[in-house]
Structures are given as C-alpha cells and as structure tokens.
Design an enzyme around this catalytic site. Sequence first.
Site, short mmCIF file in Angstrom:
data_model
loop_
_atom_site.label_atom_id
_atom_site.label_comp_id
_atom_site.label_asym_id
_atom_site.label_seq_id
_atom_site.Cartn_x
_atom_site.Cartn_y
_atom_site.Cartn_z
N GLU A 129 0.94 -1.03 -0.04
CA GLU A 129 0.03 -0.17 0.17
C GLU A 129 0.98 1.19 0.00
O GLU A 129 0.56 2.15 -0.81
CB GLU A 129 -1.10 -0.08 1.33
CG GLU A 129 -2.01 -0.92 1.13
CD GLU A 129 -1.74 -2.33 1.46
OE1 GLU A 129 -0.80 -2.63 2.03
OE2 GLU A 129 -2.40 -3.42 1.13
N HIS A 201 -11.80 -5.01 8.10
CA HIS A 201 -12.49 -4.88 6.70
C HIS A 201 -13.82 -4.06 7.04
O HIS A 201 -14.48 -4.07 6.23
CB HIS A 201 -12.77 -6.22 6.43
CG HIS A 201 -11.50 -7.09 6.02
ND1 HIS A 201 -10.69 -7.73 6.82
CD2 HIS A 201 -10.94 -7.08 4.91
CE1 HIS A 201 -9.83 -8.21 6.40
NE2 HIS A 201 -9.85 -7.89 4.95
#
Lengths: 405, 410
Positions: A129, A201
């Site tokens: 990322e 999540h």
Amino acid sequence: MATVRAVFRNGLRHARILKQQPTASYSSVASADRKFNKPIDYATSTYLAHSPATALANKELSEEVRKTSTTKKMNLFQAINDGLSTVLDRDEKACVFGEDVSFGGVFRCTMGLQERFGGERVFNTPLTEQGLVGFAIGLAAQGHTALAEIQFADYMFPAFDQLHNEASKMRYRSGGAEKFTSGRLLVRMPAGGVGHGALYHSQSPEGFFLGCQGLKVVIPRGPIQAKGLLLSAVESPDPVVFMEPKILYRAAVEHVPTDYYTLPIGKAEILKPGKDITLISYGTLTYACEMAAKHAKEQLGLDVEVIDLRTVHPWDRETVFASVNKTGRCVVVHEASRSGGIGESVAGDVQENCFLRLEAPVARVTGWDVPNALQFEDFMIPDVCRKFPIHQPFQWIANTINRYL
Amino acid sequence: MFRTSSNALRASLRPVTVGRVAGRRAVTLDASKAHVQDAVPEDAEQKFKISLQPEAFEFYELNPEDVGLELEVSKSQLKKMYYDMVAIRRMELAADKLYKEKKIRGFCHLSTGQEAVAVGIEHAITPEDNVITAYRCHGFAYMRGGTVKSIIGELLGKRHGIAHGKGGSMHMFAKGFFGGNGIVGAQVPVGAGIGFAMGYMGKPNTTFALYGDGASNQGQVFEAFNMAKLWKVPVIFGCENNKYGMGTAAHRSSALTEYYKRGQYIPGLKVNGMDALAVLKASQFAKEYTVSGKGPLVMEFVTYRYGGHSMSDPGTTYRPREEILHMRSSQDPISGLRQRIVDWGVLTEEELKAVDKEARAKVDAEVKEAEADVPPENTAKMLFEDIYVPGSNPEYIRGRTVEETYYFDQ
C-alpha cells in the site's frame, strides 16, 4: 408538543438502559418487533433515482446532459466501473492500478477494464500500500492521471504517510510551483461496515484525514454520485481520497446518465429541506436518516432537513451553517467512532458559527468508541432507533430534541 | 511520452496468460520421498532415523551439510503428526460447511492443502517458542493449543470463541501464538520484536514470523529483516509461498520469486512445504540456528492452497483447474505422510483408518459444542471489555450519545 415532550421524557428514562438487564440477543437482522429499525429499502428510497426522468432532473447536471443523455440502471460498483472507463477513454495518460484490479478487484469495480484498455494501463500491484500510493503520487506529479485502489480502507495506514506527508503537502512545500502538484490523483478505497468485516475490513477511517490539509475526502452515497464525483475528483487539481461504502456496492441501484458529467466536490447536497432540525450525514447512513426523517414527520410532526456532505473533508461549511441557522438544531450521523470523527469537526464549527441561533447543543450519533468486533458489527452502526434492547422510538433523534424542549 | 518511450515497462506490465503461470514455475513438491535408514523399532516412543531426499531443500548462503537431511522420529510422533493434519483439514471442512450454511459470516480463509506447514513447525518447537502469522491462521491456532471448539466458536461469533467472538477468522490468539493478523505483513516486524525479547532474556527459544508470498512485498517485511540481522534477533521469517497472493500469481507480484533469497544478507532455506517431515527437519534446524546466536533465518515453505483465497473466491478464475487437481492428487501432504507411514510399517491401513475416524469424531463433536455455545451477552460491559486493562482504563468511554456513556466502575 405535550405528547412529544412525554415521548422524550420517557426516552430519557429508558436511556438508563445500560444499567438494566437486557433481553434481546445481537443479530444482524432487524427483529420484527422493532417497529422503526426496518432494513433499508433501497428500492423505494427517494435518495436514489429509480427512473431515467428522475436521474436527468438533477439540477446539478449540465443542461446538455439533462437534455441529451440516456441513462442506464447501475449499482454502485458498476457506476464506479463506468466512471473509471470514462476516464480511461477520455484520457490516454490515465492508469488504473491496485491489488487485484486486473481481475476486477474484490468488489468488481474494475471488471473488464484490463481487457478493454490493456495491461499497460490497468494492472495489478504487489501488496504494497505504501509503495503503490507513493508510486501514484509520482505518476500524478508527471502529469498523468493516477487512479489507485487500496483494497480496503483499513489497509490504507501503511500508505497514510504517503497520503499525509507527500500527497497532501506537495503543492504547499513546492511553493505552489506548477509542476509539483499531485492533482489528478485519485485513491479509491472501499470503507465502512458490511455486516461482518470485523476488525480490519469494516472500519471508517475518514476522520483520520481531518488533519491532512491539501487533500480532499469524498464519500458517495449512490451510483449517480459515485460516477459524477469520481469524474470531478479526477479533474481536481488536489489529490482526492475516494471512500466507497462497500455495503452500497450492490445495494444502491439507480439510473445513471451514460454521458460524461461531473458533480461538485466540496459541496454538500440538501436531500430534503426542512425547518425543525438539521440531520447531517454521508454515505450509507443517509438512508437511515431518510427513514428517521420520515418517522419523525409521521410520529412527531417534525420537519427534518437532511444534508448529505458528499465531501467530508473539507466539508461544506456554507450549506451546513445556512441550514443550522435556519433550523437551530443539528445532529451529525456517521458510523465512524465518535472520537476523532467528522462529527467532532462539524459540531465544533457549527457551535462557533451558529451559536446565537442554536436552540440546543449539536449532537452526534456515531459508532461506538470501540474496535469493530465481528459479533457486534451490526450493533456498531447507528440506525433509526439504537440497537440496544430498547423499543423506544427515535432514541437518537430523541436524545437531541429532548434537550430543546 | 509514456506510450512511446517505455516499451520495456509496458511489456513488464502486460498481463501474463494463465497457461504461462502454470508452466513458468514448477514447484519442487515431492512429498513422500524420504526413506528409513534402519529398521523401524517396535516401541512406539523409540526414535529411529530417516533421511529426506536432497530435493526437499534449497539453500541460500547456507552450507547444505550444516542443515543435513537426517532426522529422528518415533512411531507415535508420526501418528500424532498425521492425526494433527487430518484434524486441521476436518476443522477447515467444517468451517467451509458452516460458512455455506451462512452460520459463519464475514471473511474466512481456509488452509486446506497447507496443513504440513503448521504441523511440521509445531512438532519442531516447544510451547515456549513463539509463532505469529497472517490471516490464514486456523491451523496454527489449533497446533498452538487452541481447541476446535474455540476456533470454530470464534468463527461463529460465540462467547467462548478464542477471542470471545469479536475477532473472527483472522484474529486468534493462544499461548505462544500472537495471531492471526488481518493486515498483510504487519505481523512480521512484530515477530522480530517477540524474537528480540527471547534473545534479550537469554531464553533458548525462537520465533516463527510467518507471512505469505503476497505479503513478502510489504515494506515492513524488509524493515524487519534489517533490524533482525542488525541485532542478531532469534527469529525465523517464514514465507508460506502458496503461489498466489489472493488472485495474483507470485511471479506477477514479486520481482524475485525465490523468497528464501529475499533476506539478501540473511541466509535462506527453501523447504518442500507439502512434506510435513521436511518442514519438521527444516524447522528443527532453524530453531537451532537462530537460538545459537547466529541471527535470523529466512525460510520459504513452498505449499499450495486448494481452496480460494477466502470463502468468496472460488479460486478457479486465476489458475487452471488441472493445476488444483494435480496438486491434490499428487502432492497432498496428508496422503504423502500416510503413504510413508504405511510403507515403513509404522501403522497399517486399518490403524490409519481408525486415526481418521477418531480425528473426525473429535472434531465433529467439538464443532457441535461450538455451535451450541451462546453469543456474547447483550450488555455494555461486554461491549467495552478488553479495550483497556482494568485499572488503567479512563473513567468512562463515550457511547454514541451522552446517555450511552459507559462508566467502568459501575
């Protein structure tokens, strides 16, 4: 008003529920006896355009689009896909990249893009990322259009340094030199609860960006917004973080203009004008606000004004202040936790700017200040009545209004 | 300019066909090639020597002779290793079933096919050693002492789940087991810290910090490598290379797919991760190596996941079905060990069937118990527990409204 008063006094008494013995068990499905906590019915929500005519009646669209565009029924991920392929079509320097995007991505937003535009423009990155956002900034700084995807907003923290220290400050630290900007940089990430995402999540980390000056954070609530805001974000001279409420990917369906169109960044949308109280939200919870406003009208005769911020940072002060100055009451609703959320920023600025018109403290209805637990996830997210074992209606609007009376 | 000047870049970004994926990187996964050196003793506890085939390992900056191919096992240990693998697979199948029945919600990552790694490592270490891994953690949680009931209960969101039903599939802890981590790569530097403490305290223990081929590209993995080597930390960086980071084949995400060489200045050992005995031998060596003060070691366990990345991935869109079938039929870790157990006369087919039956029955019974367990109680105390250590907590935590404020001393 006497009835209203009684309802709320009753509500306050019930608010001591935390000390009471509860009876209901947690569930991801609203139980039948909860009169007001019905599942959101997206098919009938007036915040989505269910016909071509409604879609094209949108005054924010250009006259040309309203007159000549056709529409197509899409859900949110299809609208994102449509937006991305529009950009790739119009701008040959645009690239889409992120983890697994060449297969369509976990939420199908990039389906078919690689087949259509080729592997040199739509490609997978490694699971890096920080690296991929840095890469996107560099690409954008060269005048390209960088459409980066972070697979879940929860994974953005390794990239937070790049977003906060590089992207957001590039213009400032180069003294505004024309070439050193990271405009045309869009970092997309699915955010928010999905019912069962647990710790990593389901988070809503938009509040972390409140301290990042120089970049913008946009959260669409439906397909029309998703496409229009995405196309605006790409044109934006400032980098944009685009958080897509993942539960809406499939749930929110509406007619979307097939032509190119943009919707303004930095501008809130008044979804329903009202005079008694301003209800401010964005993304998924705008639909809960719609239901709450409806019940408040039916049960209590309250005329609620509902505002969708759309751009949550920097949010639209003008629209919000005008509304609160009119109603004198303000409730901010979001699913991110209370501390460090957008609600704190709104509440602070509203009380500074609308103090003389406020009839009551600004209230926030938010997620709890706890991590997102698997078993408690549904419970974490505010809805029309709180999901505590209490059947008192309008608990969260009630708490606020109770202070006014 | 981008279009005309960088053909090389464009070529490297061009998609690679699935056929090429399969052909390009043949994994050396020859299970069941070991042989017994002497006769197998009668006594179940008596150790005997076996030799692995040289193909079991590849070396980077390591002397093959220092690692060796011989190891000692006993009949009871082989039986236990076999039992453990069967139990893990049964448990994963139960999770699969419960998920499809919609009793388990959310993200669920199964390790079917990768059992040999968790089992081989655990049989090489003691409870005082430490393990930390990524989200595919059910097998490790079980091997580290988590019960089937607590693991399945966690998936079901039950109160007696291993993390009280609040973590779910990716988040499990046990003694000497630091999770289960949902953030790709985040566990690797944490593993280095755990290992450093072992060295600092002079304990004869090591730490296995496991991650996948996908995670191996995270920056923090390399940061951890550097610190560990710099400070000679007793930690084993174990890359479970199952060939796919979600849907992306290893060679499409990694510039160097020989993960055991990625420590650069750290010696590496590549292991046939479909062979529990090779994993056992390699892990024994790795523990000895790291505990002896030589610093960290990078290991690559070449393995294969039969299922998709998670329950929402059918696992067949980015790899040919034949590849999965081939791996299942020829490289299965359970069949491999079973074959050797029979060939060496450790147990008969009948006895093995009894082991299968026992494992199935025990797992099924615990799954049933987990299903019957209660969800967490519907109280504020339950919601706010474990955020702070009792006593160190603030006076209160705010709820969504003032009335929901929770006071810890109430």
